[in-house]
Motif scaffolding. Structure first.
Motif, PDB file in Angstrom:
ATOM      1  N   ASN A 159     -82.484  -4.820-148.931  1.00  9.95           N
ATOM      2  CA  ASN A 159     -81.177  -4.212-148.253  1.00  9.95           C
ATOM      3  C   ASN A 159     -80.042  -4.485-149.048  1.00  9.95           C
ATOM      4  O   ASN A 159     -78.762  -4.097-148.453  1.00  9.95           O
ATOM      5  CB  ASN A 159     -81.164  -4.579-146.917  1.00  9.95           C
ATOM      6  N   GLU A 168     -87.900  -1.373-143.314  1.00  9.54           N
ATOM      7  CA  GLU A 168     -86.949  -1.129-142.275  1.00  9.54           C
ATOM      8  C   GLU A 168     -85.482  -1.482-142.596  1.00  9.54           C
ATOM      9  O   GLU A 168     -84.765  -0.568-142.101  1.00  9.54           O
ATOM     10  CB  GLU A 168     -87.473  -1.991-141.125  1.00  9.54           C
ATOM     11  N   LYS A 169     -85.395  -2.419-143.212  1.00  8.39           N
ATOM     12  CA  LYS A 169     -83.915  -3.161-143.488  1.00  8.39           C
ATOM     13  C   LYS A 169     -83.166  -2.043-144.509  1.00  8.39           C
ATOM     14  O   LYS A 169     -82.036  -1.780-144.225  1.00  8.39           O
ATOM     15  CB  LYS A 169     -83.956  -4.351-144.123  1.00  8.39           C
ATOM     16  N   PHE A 224     -82.767  -9.703-151.505  1.00  9.71           N
ATOM     17  CA  PHE A 224     -83.225  -8.872-150.504  1.00  9.71           C
ATOM     18  C   PHE A 224     -83.109  -7.222-150.774  1.00  9.71           C
ATOM     19  O   PHE A 224     -82.088  -6.999-151.457  1.00  9.71           O
ATOM     20  CB  PHE A 224     -82.675  -9.175-149.003  1.00  9.71           C
ATOM     21  N   ASN A 279     -89.044  -5.214-145.357  1.00  8.57           N
ATOM     22  CA  ASN A 279     -87.887  -4.812-146.408  1.00  8.57           C
ATOM     23  C   ASN A 279     -87.742  -3.236-146.266  1.00  8.57           C
ATOM     24  O   ASN A 279     -86.468  -2.722-146.146  1.00  8.57           O
ATOM     25  CB  ASN A 279     -88.496  -4.983-147.541  1.00  8.57           C
ATOM     26  N   GLU A 318     -86.489   4.099-137.865  1.00 10.65           N
ATOM     27  CA  GLU A 318     -87.076   2.860-138.618  1.00 10.65           C
ATOM     28  C   GLU A 318     -88.470   2.787-138.091  1.00 10.65           C
ATOM     29  O   GLU A 318     -89.310   2.224-138.650  1.00 10.65           O
ATOM     30  CB  GLU A 318     -86.255   1.612-138.275  1.00 10.65           C
ATOM     31  N   THR A 324     -77.243  -1.908-136.346  1.00  4.63           N
ATOM     32  CA  THR A 324     -77.401  -3.477-136.831  1.00  4.63           C
ATOM     33  C   THR A 324     -76.987  -4.487-135.601  1.00  4.63           C
ATOM     34  O   THR A 324     -76.436  -4.216-134.732  1.00  4.63           O
ATOM     35  CB  THR A 324     -76.505  -3.685-138.084  1.00  4.63           C
ATOM     36  N   GLY A 363     -89.229  -8.021-139.138  1.00  3.47           N
ATOM     37  CA  GLY A 363     -89.274  -6.379-139.498  1.00  3.47           C
ATOM     38  C   GLY A 363     -89.539  -6.433-140.983  1.00  3.47           C
ATOM     39  O   GLY A 363     -90.452  -7.419-141.570  1.00  3.47           O
ATOM     40  N   HIS A 398     -78.996  -3.054-132.567  1.00  4.01           N
ATOM     41  CA  HIS A 398     -80.452  -2.706-133.066  1.00  4.01           C
ATOM     42  C   HIS A 398     -81.452  -3.655-132.483  1.00  4.01           C
ATOM     43  O   HIS A 398     -82.573  -3.154-131.943  1.00  4.01           O
ATOM     44  CB  HIS A 398     -80.374  -3.182-134.601  1.00  4.01           C
ATOM     45  N   ARG A 449     -82.433   1.199-142.542  1.00  2.83           N
ATOM     46  CA  ARG A 449     -81.391   0.804-141.463  1.00  2.83           C
ATOM     47  C   ARG A 449     -79.956   0.852-142.461  1.00  2.83           C
ATOM     48  O   ARG A 449     -78.523   1.384-141.987  1.00  2.83           O
ATOM     49  CB  ARG A 449     -81.603  -0.552-140.927  1.00  2.83           C
ATOM     50  N   SER A 450     -79.983   0.195-143.737  1.00  4.58           N
ATOM     51  CA  SER A 450     -78.646  -0.018-144.407  1.00  4.58           C
ATOM     52  C   SER A 450     -78.401   0.935-145.425  1.00  4.58           C
ATOM     53  O   SER A 450     -77.162   1.156-145.790  1.00  4.58           O
ATOM     54  CB  SER A 450     -78.689  -1.343-144.810  1.00  4.58           C
TER      55      SER A 450
END
Length: 279
Positions: free
Chosen positions: A92, A126-127, A90, A124, A264, A252, A122, A256, A130-131
Motif C-alpha cells: 500500500n 484490500e490495502k 508494504f 495486501n 474492498e 481508513t 486484511g 474502515h 483502499r489507498s
C-alpha cells in the motif's frame, strides 16, 4: 491509458496479474511497470550507512535475479517492461511509484482473505484497493482479455460515483466489453421503491453529459437481495458476468473498522476479476 502497474511478490497470483496486464498492454499499447517491495526489516534501518548500503544492495541484486526468471514469459514479448524495486515493506506504499511513472491502472494478483486474517489484518490487495489513487484490477485466476465479454458495474448511483462510472465505462470501452449497470435494492431500513430508485438514477445520468439520460436510466437492472455483496455475486453468477466493476470509498482508520467498504469486500471475496475505482 498508457501505463499499467503490477505489484509482484513472485507468487503464482503475481503471475496471473502479470499475464492479465500483458493482455491489456497488447490490446491498448500500454507499458507495464513491474514493482517489487523488498520489505527490509526494521533492524536494517537502524544500522549505520555502510551496512545499510551493503545489505540493501544484496537484496536488490537478489530481486534482479528473481525478476530475470519471473519476466521470462512469451506473453511479454513486444511489451515495454519497466522494472521497479522499492524499499517499502508494504504494497500500500505505492503512491510514489504511481506518481513517478504516471500509472493509469494497477493490476494486482490476490488470493483474497477470510475469517480472522481478514478481520485483523486484511490482505495486501484490500490495502491497495483502499489507498490507491488510480483504478485497481484484482485478478485471482488465469485471465485472458478476450474472455471478458460482459461486465457489470454496481453502485447506488449517487452523484459521488459519477467519476467512478465514467472511468470504468472508458476502461470497458478500451478492452471491448459490454457494460451492464446494476442497482442492488436492500430490505429495511434501506429499501427503496421502484419510483425512488428510478428517480435517483435519472438524476445521476442528468448530471452526466449523455444524450439521453432517460434511456440510460431505463437500462439499469434492479436486483433485490439481503446485502450489496450477495446481490452482486448472485447477479454476476446468474448472468455469467466476466468482470465486476465497483466504486470504493477507501475508508481508513476507525471509519474502515466500523463501516468497512463494499468495494474492498468484493475484491477480497470474488473469484471474478474486480475493477475498483476510489471515490
Amino acid at each position: 491509458m498508457k501505463t499499467l502497474l503490477v505489484p509482484v511478490d513472485f507468487s503464482k497470483f503475481s503471475e496471473y496479474a502479470l499475464e492479465a496486464a500483458a493482455n491489456i498492454a497488447h490490446k491498448i499499447g500500454a507499458r507495464i511497470v513491474v514493482s517489487h517491495m523488498i520489505g527490509l526489516n526494521d533492524a536494517i534501518f537502524t544500522k549505520d550507512g555502510i551496512q545499510l548500503s551493503e545489505e540493501t544492495l544484496y537484496f536488490i541484486k537478489l530481486t534482479e535475479k528473481r525478476f530475470d526468471e519471473f519476466l521470462n514469459k512469451d506473453y511479454l514479448k513486444g511489451v515495454d517492461i519497466v522494472r521497479n524495486v522499492q524499499k517499502f515493506k508494504f504494497f500500500n506504499d505505492l503512491d510514489p511509484v504511481i506518481a513517478q511513472f504516471k500509472v493509469d491502472l494497477i493490476v494486482m494478483g490476490s488470493h483474497g482473505s477470510s475469517g480472522l486474517s481478514e478481520m485483523f489484518v486484511g490482505s495486501n490487495t484490500e490495502k491497495v484497493v483502499r489507498s490507491a489513487t488510480v483504478p485497481v484490477l484484482v485478478i485471482k485466476q488465469p485471465w485472458k482479455i478476450k474472455s471478458i465479454k460482459k461486465s457489470v458495474f454496481a453502485c447506488d448511483f449517487k452523484k459521488e460515483s459519477i467519476q467512478a462510472y465514467l472511468t470504468i465505462k472508458e476502461w470497458c470501452n478500451l478492452i471491448g466489453t459490454k457494460l451492464e449497470l446494476l442497482y442492488i435494492n436492500l430490505p429495511d431500513p434501506n429499501f427503496r421503491s421502484t419510483t425512488e430508485m428510478e428517480e435517483s438514477v435519472k438524476k445521476f445520468f442528468e448530471a452526466i453529459p449523455v444524450t439521453n439520460p432517460k434511456k440510460m436510466a431505463e437500462s439499469i437492472i434492479y436486483y433485490n437481495d439481503y446485502s450489496v455483496e450477495e446481490g452482486i455475486f448472485s447477479y454476476a453468477n446468474q448472468n455469467r458476468m466476466d468482470l465486476i466493476a465497483i466504486p470504493t470509498h477507501g475508508r481508513t482508520g476507525l471509519a474502515h473498522f466500523f463501516s468497512g467498504s463494499i468495494g474492498e469486500d468484493i475484491a477480497n471475496h470474488s473469484e471474478l476479476p474486480v475493477l475498483t475505482v476510489k471515490i
